[in-house]
Design a protein around this motif. Structure first.
Motif, PDB file in Angstrom:
ATOM      1  N   PRO A  58       9.425  -2.921  -7.453  1.00 19.31           N
ATOM      2  CA  PRO A  58      10.052  -2.682  -6.151  1.00 19.31           C
ATOM      3  C   PRO A  58       9.384  -3.475  -5.030  1.00 19.31           C
ATOM      4  N   ARG A  59      10.202  -3.853  -4.041  1.00 18.56           N
ATOM      5  CA  ARG A  59       9.693  -4.531  -2.848  1.00 18.56           C
ATOM      6  C   ARG A  59       9.542  -3.588  -1.663  1.00 18.56           C
ATOM      7  N   SER A  60       9.986  -2.350  -1.835  1.00 17.69           N
ATOM      8  CA  SER A  60       9.916  -1.361  -0.758  1.00 17.69           C
ATOM      9  C   SER A  60       9.805   0.026  -1.375  1.00 17.69           C
ATOM     10  N   VAL A  61       9.417   0.998  -0.553  1.00 17.83           N
ATOM     11  CA  VAL A  61       9.335   2.379  -1.021  1.00 17.83           C
ATOM     12  C   VAL A  61      10.724   2.880  -1.401  1.00 17.83           C
ATOM     13  N   GLU A  62      11.743   2.447  -0.657  1.00 15.87           N
ATOM     14  CA  GLU A  62      13.117   2.851  -0.978  1.00 15.87           C
ATOM     15  C   GLU A  62      13.513   2.349  -2.365  1.00 15.87           C
ATOM     16  N   GLN A  63      13.223   1.085  -2.673  1.00 13.59           N
ATOM     17  CA  GLN A  63      13.522   0.563  -4.001  1.00 13.59           C
ATOM     18  C   GLN A  63      12.724   1.298  -5.076  1.00 13.59           C
ATOM     19  N   LEU A  64      11.485   1.640  -4.775  1.00 15.75           N
ATOM     20  CA  LEU A  64      10.670   2.383  -5.735  1.00 15.75           C
ATOM     21  C   LEU A  64      11.344   3.702  -6.089  1.00 15.75           C
ATOM     22  N   ARG A  65      11.803   4.429  -5.096  1.00 18.91           N
ATOM     23  CA  ARG A  65      12.428   5.730  -5.354  1.00 18.91           C
ATOM     24  C   ARG A  65      13.724   5.569  -6.147  1.00 18.91           C
ATOM     25  N   GLU A  66      14.472   4.515  -5.854  1.00 20.36           N
ATOM     26  CA  GLU A  66      15.693   4.251  -6.621  1.00 20.36           C
ATOM     27  C   GLU A  66      15.355   3.964  -8.082  1.00 20.36           C
ATOM     28  N   GLY A  82       0.815  -1.217   0.000  1.00 20.55           N
ATOM     29  CA  GLY A  82       0.000   0.000   0.000  1.00 20.55           C
ATOM     30  C   GLY A  82       0.841   1.256   0.000  1.00 20.55           C
ATOM     31  N   ARG A  83       1.939   1.235   0.745  1.00 19.71           N
ATOM     32  CA  ARG A  83       2.837   2.397   0.767  1.00 19.71           C
ATOM     33  C   ARG A  83       3.515   2.586  -0.596  1.00 19.71           C
ATOM     34  N   ILE A  84       3.900   1.483  -1.223  1.00 16.16           N
ATOM     35  CA  ILE A  84       4.537   1.566  -2.543  1.00 16.16           C
ATOM     36  C   ILE A  84       3.574   2.165  -3.567  1.00 16.16           C
ATOM     37  N   ILE A  85       2.337   1.666  -3.566  1.00 16.74           N
ATOM     38  CA  ILE A  85       1.347   2.179  -4.510  1.00 16.74           C
ATOM     39  C   ILE A  85       1.092   3.663  -4.270  1.00 16.74           C
ATOM     40  N   GLY A  86       0.959   4.056  -3.009  1.00 19.78           N
ATOM     41  CA  GLY A  86       0.730   5.464  -2.697  1.00 19.78           C
ATOM     42  C   GLY A  86       1.877   6.352  -3.143  1.00 19.78           C
ATOM     43  N   ALA A  87       3.120   5.908  -2.899  1.00 25.13           N
ATOM     44  CA  ALA A  87       4.287   6.688  -3.294  1.00 25.13           C
ATOM     45  C   ALA A  87       4.411   6.769  -4.815  1.00 25.13           C
TER      46      ALA A  87
END
Length: 338
Positions: free
Chosen positions: A292-300, A38-43
Motif C-alpha cells: 500500500p501507498r497509503s493507510v487507506e490502501q492498507l485497510r482496503e 510510518g503511519r502505514i507501518i503503525g496501522a
C-alpha cells in the motif's frame, strides 16, 4: 489476523506481509514519503500484522532507513525481512561471500538493528558457486546476525540445488521463497509450489495485484488514466517500464480483470480485495505481500484477509485465469526489480 509457521520452521508470520518497496523517493514514481510510511507501518501493526519485508535495493537503501526509524521501540514485536544481491549505489552485486557480507552489514546499519529475522537472496547468481553462498549465509546465522534464510525469484531447480548445497556444506537451508503469483501469473503452480511443498519451504508471494491490473482500473479500449500506475509507467523513462506496462495490459489479462470486477460487484467487495483473497487461499501460500501507498490502501488490502470467497466465485476466477503453465523465466523481476 491469522499467523502461520514459515515453511518447516518455527518462525510464525502473519498472513499479510507488509511490502515496503513504495516507501521512499528514489524511483521517481508515486510513492509514500517517510511520514506516510510510518503511519502505514503503525496501522499494519495495530491490525495484527507482524511481518514486514524490505530490501537494500529499494530506493537505494532509503527504504531500509525509513523502516528502521519507524520500528524504533517496537522492533522486538516484528518479523523483519530484507534481501541482498542487487547493487546499491556503487557497490557490486551477486551472492558471493564478499558482496553478501558487505550487503548484510549495510542493511543492518540502515535498519538500526543488530539482526534480521529473515535474510533473503534477491535473485540467483550464476557467477557464484551455490555452496559458497549457502556457507556464507550459514555464517550469518551462526554469528547471530540472521535468524532464518530465504530467497526470492529462484526457479524450482535453483531452489532445490540450494537446499542440496546447504546439506553438502552442513549449513542452514532456506525456509522461504518469494515468488510472483496472481490471477494473471500462475506459473509457479507447475513446478515451484510442488518443490516448496516437497522441501518444506514457505512462500511469501508478491505481485498479487498484477501490477495494478487487478484493481479494476483498466478496461478494454480505454487508455489508462495518466495518474494511474500503468499510466505513469507508460510515460516513464525507466528502462523497460513502458514495455512491461504494455505487456500487462493485454487482452487475456484485461479479460481476467473484467471477470474479477463482476465477481467483486456481486460480493460487494473491492476487486483488489477479491484478487488478494483468491491468492491467500491458494494451496501452498503462507503469506501474501501487500504494497500500500497509503493507510487507506492498507485497510482496503487487509479487508481481503477477512473475505470468505464463495466456491462458485473461486471456480469462475480459476477458469478465467487458467492457462498452460510453463517455466517461470523471471522476466517480471528483471523488468521491475523489487
Amino acid at each position: 489476523m491469522d499467523h502461520l509457521n514459515l515453511g518447516r520452521s518455527g518462525l510464525r508470520v502473519s498472513r499479510a506481509c507488509l511490502g515496503t518497496m513504495n516507501f521512499g523517493t528514489g524511483h521517481g514514481l508515486a510513492a509514500s514519503d517517510e511520514a506516510e510510511a510510518g503511519r502505514i507501518i503503525g496501522a499494519f501493526l495495530d491490525a495484527g500484522g507482524t511481518f514486514i519485508d524490505t530490501a537494500d535495493l529499494y530506493h537505494r537503501g532509503e527504504t531500509e532507513e525509513i523502516v528502521g526509524r519507524a520500528l524504533k521501540g517496537r522492533r522486538e514485536w516484528v518479523v523483519l525481512a530484507t534481501k541482498g544481491a542487487m547493487p546499491v549505489g556503487t557497490e557490486g552485486r551477486g551472492l558471493s561471500r564478499r558482496h553478501l557480507t558487505r550487503a548484510l552489514d549495510a542493511s543492518l546499519r540502515r535498519l538500526g538493528t543488530d539482526y534480521v529475522d529473515l535474510y533473503q537472496c534477491h535473485q540467483w547468481d550464476p557467477a557464484t558457486p551455490i555452496e559458497e553462498t549457502m556457507a556464507t549465509l550459514d555464517g550469518f546465522v551462526k554469528a547471530g546476525k540472521v535468524r532464518y534464510l530465504g530467497c526470492s525469484n529462484f526457479t524450482a531447480a535453483q531452489l532445490v540445488e540450494s537446499q542440496w548445497a546447504a546439506a553438502r556444506v552442513g549449513g542452514t537451508p532456506f525456509v522461504s521463497l518469494q515468488p510472483q503469483y496472481s490471477l494473471i501469473q500462475r506459473v509457479i503452480e507447475a513446478e515451484i509450489l510442488p518443490a516448496c511443498e516437497r522441501h518444506g519451504i514457505g512462500t511469501v508471494v508478491y505481485g498479487t495485484l498484477g501490477g495494478g491490473v487487478l484493481t479494476g482500473r483498466y478496461r478494454h479500449g480505454e487508455a489508462p488514466d495518466p495518474d494511474s500506475r500503468m499510466g505513469r509507467l507508460l510515460g516513464h523513462s525507466l528502462p523497460g517500464a513502458n514495455r512491461w506496462a504494455r505487456s500487462l495490459l493485454n487482452d487475456r489479462n484485461l479479460d481476467i480483470a473484467h471477470e474479477l470486477v463482476r465477481v467483486a460487484a456481486e460480493l460487494g467487495a473491492a476487486p483488489a480485495a477479491v484478487a488478494l483473497a483468491w491468492v491467500a487461499r491458494r494451496p501452498g501460500v503462507t503469506s501474501v505481500l501487500i504494497g500500500p501507498r497509503s493507510v487507506e490502501q492498507l485497510r482496503e488490502n487487509l479487508a481481503a484477509f477477512d473475505l470468505d470467497l464463495p466456491q462458485e466465485a473461486v471456480a469462475r476466477l480459476d477458469e478465467i485465469s487458467h492457462s498452460d503453465l510453463g517455466p517461470m523465466d523471471g522476466s517480471f523481476f528483471h523488468l521491475t526489480p523489487r
